[in-house]
Each structure stands twice: as structure tokens, then as C-alpha cells.
Design an enzyme around this catalytic site. Structure first.
Site, PDB file in Angstrom:
ATOM      1  N   GLN A  52      -2.747  -1.053  -1.108  1.00 52.54           N
ATOM      2  CA  GLN A  52      -2.724  -0.051  -0.038  1.00 52.54           C
ATOM      3  C   GLN A  52      -2.405  -0.610   1.324  1.00 52.54           C
ATOM      4  OE1 GLN A  52      -6.737   1.976  -0.981  1.00 52.54           O
ATOM      5  NE2 GLN A  52      -6.957  -0.026  -1.782  1.00 52.54           N
ATOM      6  N   ASN A  53      -2.051  -1.867   1.442  1.00 44.88           N
ATOM      7  CA  ASN A  53      -1.732  -2.533   2.835  1.00 44.88           C
ATOM      8  C   ASN A  53      -0.335  -2.252   3.210  1.00 44.88           C
ATOM      9  OD1 ASN A  53      -4.174  -3.657   2.368  1.00 44.88           O
ATOM     10  ND2 ASN A  53      -3.506  -5.548   1.446  1.00 44.88           N
ATOM     11  N   VAL A  54      -0.144  -2.303   4.346  1.00 40.96           N
ATOM     12  CA  VAL A  54       1.342  -1.920   4.913  1.00 40.96           C
ATOM     13  C   VAL A  54       1.794  -3.483   5.583  1.00 40.96           C
ATOM     14  CG1 VAL A  54       0.562   0.428   5.237  1.00 40.96           C
ATOM     15  CG2 VAL A  54       0.191  -1.231   7.091  1.00 40.96           C
ATOM     16  N   ASP A  55       1.281  -4.471   5.209  1.00 45.50           N
ATOM     17  CA  ASP A  55       1.768  -5.569   6.006  1.00 45.50           C
ATOM     18  C   ASP A  55       2.895  -6.476   5.299  1.00 45.50           C
ATOM     19  OD1 ASP A  55      -1.244  -6.972   4.815  1.00 45.50           O
ATOM     20  OD2 ASP A  55       0.376  -6.973   3.944  1.00 45.50           O
ATOM     21  N   HIS A 102       0.776   3.013   0.760  1.00 52.20           N
ATOM     22  CA  HIS A 102       0.459   3.563   2.027  1.00 52.20           C
ATOM     23  C   HIS A 102       1.683   3.065   3.146  1.00 52.20           C
ATOM     24  CE1 HIS A 102      -3.986   3.693   1.243  1.00 52.20           C
ATOM     25  NE2 HIS A 102      -3.394   4.832   0.802  1.00 52.20           N
ATOM     26  N   CYS A 106      12.503   8.024  11.080  1.00 51.29           N
ATOM     27  CA  CYS A 106      12.599   9.231  11.859  1.00 51.29           C
ATOM     28  C   CYS A 106      11.415  10.070  11.733  1.00 51.29           C
ATOM     29  CB  CYS A 106      13.797  10.010  11.797  1.00 51.29           C
ATOM     30  SG  CYS A 106      13.974  11.382  13.114  1.00 51.29           S
ATOM     31  N   CYS A 166      15.287   8.553  17.452  1.00 46.98           N
ATOM     32  CA  CYS A 166      16.335   8.654  16.565  1.00 46.98           C
ATOM     33  C   CYS A 166      17.952   8.835  16.829  1.00 46.98           C
ATOM     34  CB  CYS A 166      15.898   9.829  15.553  1.00 46.98           C
ATOM     35  SG  CYS A 166      17.362   9.935  14.096  1.00 46.98           S
ATOM     36  N   CYS A 187      19.132  12.400  15.712  1.00 50.72           N
ATOM     37  CA  CYS A 187      18.544  13.703  15.769  1.00 50.72           C
ATOM     38  C   CYS A 187      17.825  13.647  17.317  1.00 50.72           C
ATOM     39  CB  CYS A 187      17.603  14.214  14.862  1.00 50.72           C
ATOM     40  SG  CYS A 187      16.050  13.430  14.701  1.00 50.72           S
ATOM     41  N   ASN A 232     -14.021  -8.793  -4.849  1.00 53.72           N
ATOM     42  CA  ASN A 232     -14.224  -8.432  -3.601  1.00 53.72           C
ATOM     43  C   ASN A 232     -15.235  -9.511  -2.908  1.00 53.72           C
ATOM     44  OD1 ASN A 232     -15.273  -6.874  -1.122  1.00 53.72           O
ATOM     45  ND2 ASN A 232     -13.985  -5.305  -2.178  1.00 53.72           N
TER      46      ASN A 232
HETATM   47  N1  APR Z   1     -11.641 -11.299   0.008  1.00 54.74           N
HETATM   48  C1  APR Z   1     -11.865 -10.307  -0.472  1.00 54.74           C
HETATM   49  N2  APR Z   1     -12.517  -9.098  -0.316  1.00 54.74           N
HETATM   50  C2  APR Z   1     -12.684  -9.172   1.292  1.00 54.74           C
HETATM   51  C3  APR Z   1     -12.318 -10.216   2.055  1.00 54.74           C
HETATM   52  C4  APR Z   1     -11.749 -11.383   1.294  1.00 54.74           C
HETATM   53  N3  APR Z   1     -11.532 -12.325   2.352  1.00 54.74           N
HETATM   54  N4  APR Z   1     -12.564  -9.580   3.345  1.00 54.74           N
HETATM   55  C5  APR Z   1     -13.059  -8.152   3.245  1.00 54.74           C
HETATM   56  N5  APR Z   1     -13.073  -7.970   1.884  1.00 54.74           N
HETATM   57  C6  APR Z   1     -13.467  -6.683   1.222  1.00 54.74           C
HETATM   58  C7  APR Z   1     -14.543  -5.931   2.310  1.00 54.74           C
HETATM   59  O1  APR Z   1     -15.841  -6.159   1.730  1.00 54.74           O
HETATM   60  C8  APR Z   1     -14.167  -4.416   1.621  1.00 54.74           C
HETATM   61  O2  APR Z   1     -14.825  -4.101   0.422  1.00 54.74           O
HETATM   62  O3  APR Z   1     -12.180  -5.999   1.424  1.00 54.74           O
HETATM   63  C9  APR Z   1     -12.612  -4.570   1.465  1.00 54.74           C
HETATM   64  C10 APR Z   1     -11.928  -4.023   2.371  1.00 54.74           C
HETATM   65  O4  APR Z   1     -12.248  -2.641   2.531  1.00 54.74           O
HETATM   66  P1  APR Z   1     -11.568  -1.614   3.561  1.00 54.74           P
HETATM   67  O5  APR Z   1     -11.552  -1.983   5.151  1.00 54.74           O
HETATM   68  O6  APR Z   1     -12.140  -0.249   3.496  1.00 54.74           O
HETATM   69  O7  APR Z   1      -9.906  -1.459   3.401  1.00 54.74           O
HETATM   70  P2  APR Z   1      -9.083  -0.713   2.055  1.00 54.74           P
HETATM   71  O8  APR Z   1     -10.029  -0.587   0.805  1.00 54.74           O
HETATM   72  O9  APR Z   1      -7.795  -1.366   1.799  1.00 54.74           O
HETATM   73  O10 APR Z   1      -9.032   0.768   2.800  1.00 54.74           O
HETATM   74  C11 APR Z   1      -8.098   1.550   1.810  1.00 54.74           C
HETATM   75  O11 APR Z   1      -8.018   3.294   3.799  1.00 54.74           O
HETATM   76  O12 APR Z   1      -8.376   3.348   6.054  1.00 54.74           O
HETATM   77  C12 APR Z   1      -7.495   3.550   4.811  1.00 54.74           C
HETATM   78  O13 APR Z   1      -5.321   3.415   4.825  1.00 54.74           O
HETATM   79  C13 APR Z   1      -6.356   2.710   5.011  1.00 54.74           C
HETATM   80  O14 APR Z   1      -5.582   1.624   3.299  1.00 54.74           O
HETATM   81  C14 APR Z   1      -6.499   1.977   3.829  1.00 54.74           C
HETATM   82  C15 APR Z   1      -7.520   2.522   2.958  1.00 54.74           C
END
Ligand code: APR
Length: 246
Positions: free
Chosen positions: A99-102, A117, A125, A148, A151, A214
Site C-alpha cells: 500500500q506504500n508509494v515509496d 496505491h 499527466c 504536461c 496537452c 505489527n
Molecule cells: N513495524 C511494524 N508495524 C508498525 C511499525 C513498525 N516499525 N510502525 C508502525 N507500525 C504499524 C502501526 O501500528 C499501524 O498499525 O503500522 C500500521 C500503519 O498503519 P497506517 O498508518 O494506517 O498505514 P497503512 O495501513 O499502510 O494505511 C493504509 O491508508 O491512508 C491510506 O493510502 C494510505 O496506503 C495507506 C492506507
């Protein structure tokens, strides 16, 4: 030392990662202490309506995250997943849905990555019917918003904003992988944003063993997992996935 997760015994593995796996690289999560979502501006600028009305302000809002990517590295959690994929037998399937964009998974060496994501290190564009191809761009262009060359419409980060659909290819490939897997691992995600939050339910309904890694409890869908490990992914993942040698 063999890791606690006997990944050698599974024929098809799916890993879902969230912002928590990149926390160990110094990138903010969205929820929890210091999370981006405590920043109301995300709701103001992180939507497709904001992009339509104020494209250059949306660009300036997300540009610092692209700028920050220049100074962060993949952490041992990212590297452990890349090593796992590399160590699998040819007949074992592996899909990493992030779900990360990095882009840190790819920089760590992961190959079969579905960017659910999108990716903030790509520019495209904002005009959906324009033929201008998305391209890798690590420059945040903080000094001037980009338009762009085809366009003339504003350029945008190639990420999914709130109110936008997940790219169809990503949806299709993720669904295929989840239905086939016999091991589903969720790492560093709060399990609060759908459809990704439902992946564990689909995986279980197809007979997969499910594991959550987590930082702490408070997960909304922790009960959906067969096994749960709490701790920082950057230290826990390498331990749990340690290589083949005993
Ligand atoms: N190791 C493991 N888990 C961690 C750590 C770590 N070092 N640090 C934080 N966390 C946990 C937090 O406890 C939390 O449950 O990672 C989770 C991050 O949750 P979010 O911040 O909600 O991120 P994410 O689940 O990726 O969000 C999903 O929501 O806002 C949208 O597009 C955005 O892709 C994102 C999506």
C-alpha cells in the site's frame, strides 16, 4: 537459525505491507502517534477533488515526501522480504502487495511487487485521456509545478488519491494472487482501509494460513489472523523469515 515462519513449506506466498514497514526507514505512518492522518491537510489535499480544483497545491503538498525519499533507505524489514523472494524454490509463488508509494521494496530488491496505491517517485499527466507516459522522476520540483508537454495540463504524482479507484491491473493481479496463496502475511498495516483490509478474509476463505506482523495491538482485523507477532517489522521480519540454514 531457522525463522519461526517455515516459509519453505508453502507453495504460494502473498505479503501485504503498509506504512509500518517503512517506519523503520524514517517515513511517517498514516495513523497512530505522529501519523500523517493527524494532519488535517491530508484530507484537504489528498483527494481527487482537490487535484481537480488545486492541482499545484496538491503537488506542493506531496512533494516533500518525494524529496524525503532521497534521504531514506530500505530497512532490514524490506531486505528480509527481498531475501525471502530470492530464496524461494522456482515452483513457489511469491507476490508482494504494498500500500506504500515509496518504492523501498523495489530498492531493496523485491521483484514481484504490486503497488496498490501507485508510486510517488513516478510523475504522470493529470489528464486521463492524455497519451503522455508516466515516468520515473525523483525530483520534487519544489520550485515550480510541472505541466504536461503534450496537452499542457498539470502533471501529478502517480499515486491513488482518496476518491480514486485502485488501478485495474493492480486489483486483478492482487485478487488472483490472494485466491491462490496458502500463506498470507500482513506487515505494518492498520487494516483500516478497504479493499486491502479484506485481503486476509479472502485468503483465509481460500484456505491460506494467515500471519500478522505489527508494532502493537489495536488492529481492527487482528482476529482474522491465525498467528500474530507484535514488534517492529525492521527487527521482527528478519528473525521470523531467517534463511534455510538451521
Ligand atoms: N513495524 C511494524 N508495524 C508498525 C511499525 C513498525 N516499525 N510502525 C508502525 N507500525 C504499524 C502501526 O501500528 C499501524 O498499525 O503500522 C500500521 C500503519 O498503519 P497506517 O498508518 O494506517 O498505514 P497503512 O495501513 O499502510 O494505511 C493504509 O491508508 O491512508 C491510506 O493510502 C494510505 O496506503 C495507506 C492506507
Amino acid at each position: 537459525m531457522r525463522g519461526k515462519i517455515d516459509w519453505q513449506n508453502y507453495r504460494s506466498i502473498v505479503v501485504l505491507t503498509g506504512a509500518g514497514i517503512s517506519a523503520g526507514s524514517g517515513l511517517p505512518t498514516f495513523r497512530g502517534p505522529g501519523g500523517l492522518w493527524s494532519d488535517a491537510k491530508i484530507l484537504e489535499f489528498g483527494t481527487v477533488d482537490a487535484l481537480r480544483e488545486r492541482p499545484f497545491e496538491v503537488w506542493r503538498f506531496f512533494a516533500p515526501l518525494r524529496e524525503k525519499l532521497k534521504s531514506v533507505q530500505p530497512n532490514p524489514g524490506h531486505l528480509a522480504l527481498a531475501t525471502l523472494e530470492a530464496d524461494l524454490q522456482p515452483e513457489q509463488g511469491f507476490t508482494l502487495i504494498t500500500q506504500n508509494v515509496d518504492g523501498l521494496h523495489q530498492r531493496a530488491g523485491s521483484k514481484n511487487v504490486i503497488e496498490y496505491h501507485g508510486g510517488i517517485y513516478r510523475t504522470r499527466c493529470s489528464n486521463r485521456s492524455c497519451f503522455f507516459e508516466p515516468f520515473e522522476d525523483f525530483d520534487a520540483h519544489l520550485e515550480e509545478p510541472q505541466v504536461c508537454p503534450f496537452c499542457g495540463d498539470p502533471l501529478r504524482f502517480d499515486i491513488v488519491l482518496f476518491g480514486e479507484l485502485i488501478p485495474m491491473d493492480a486489483q486483478r493481479l492482487a485478487k488472483q494472487a490472494i485466491r491462490k496463496c496458502d500463506l498470507f502475511l500482513a506487515v505494518g498495516t492498520s487494516g483500516t482501509v478497504f479493499p486491502a483490509a479484506d485481503f486476509v478474509v479472502t485468503a483465509r476463505s481460500h484456505g491460506a494460513h494467515t500471519i500478522l506482523i505489527n508494532l502493537e495491538e489495536g488492529q481492527s482485523n487482528v482476529t482474522s489472523f491465525n498467528e500474530v507477532y507484535f514488534g517492529p517489522a525492521e527487527t521482527l521480519l528478519p528473525e521470523l523469515l531467517a534463511g534455510k540454514t538451521d
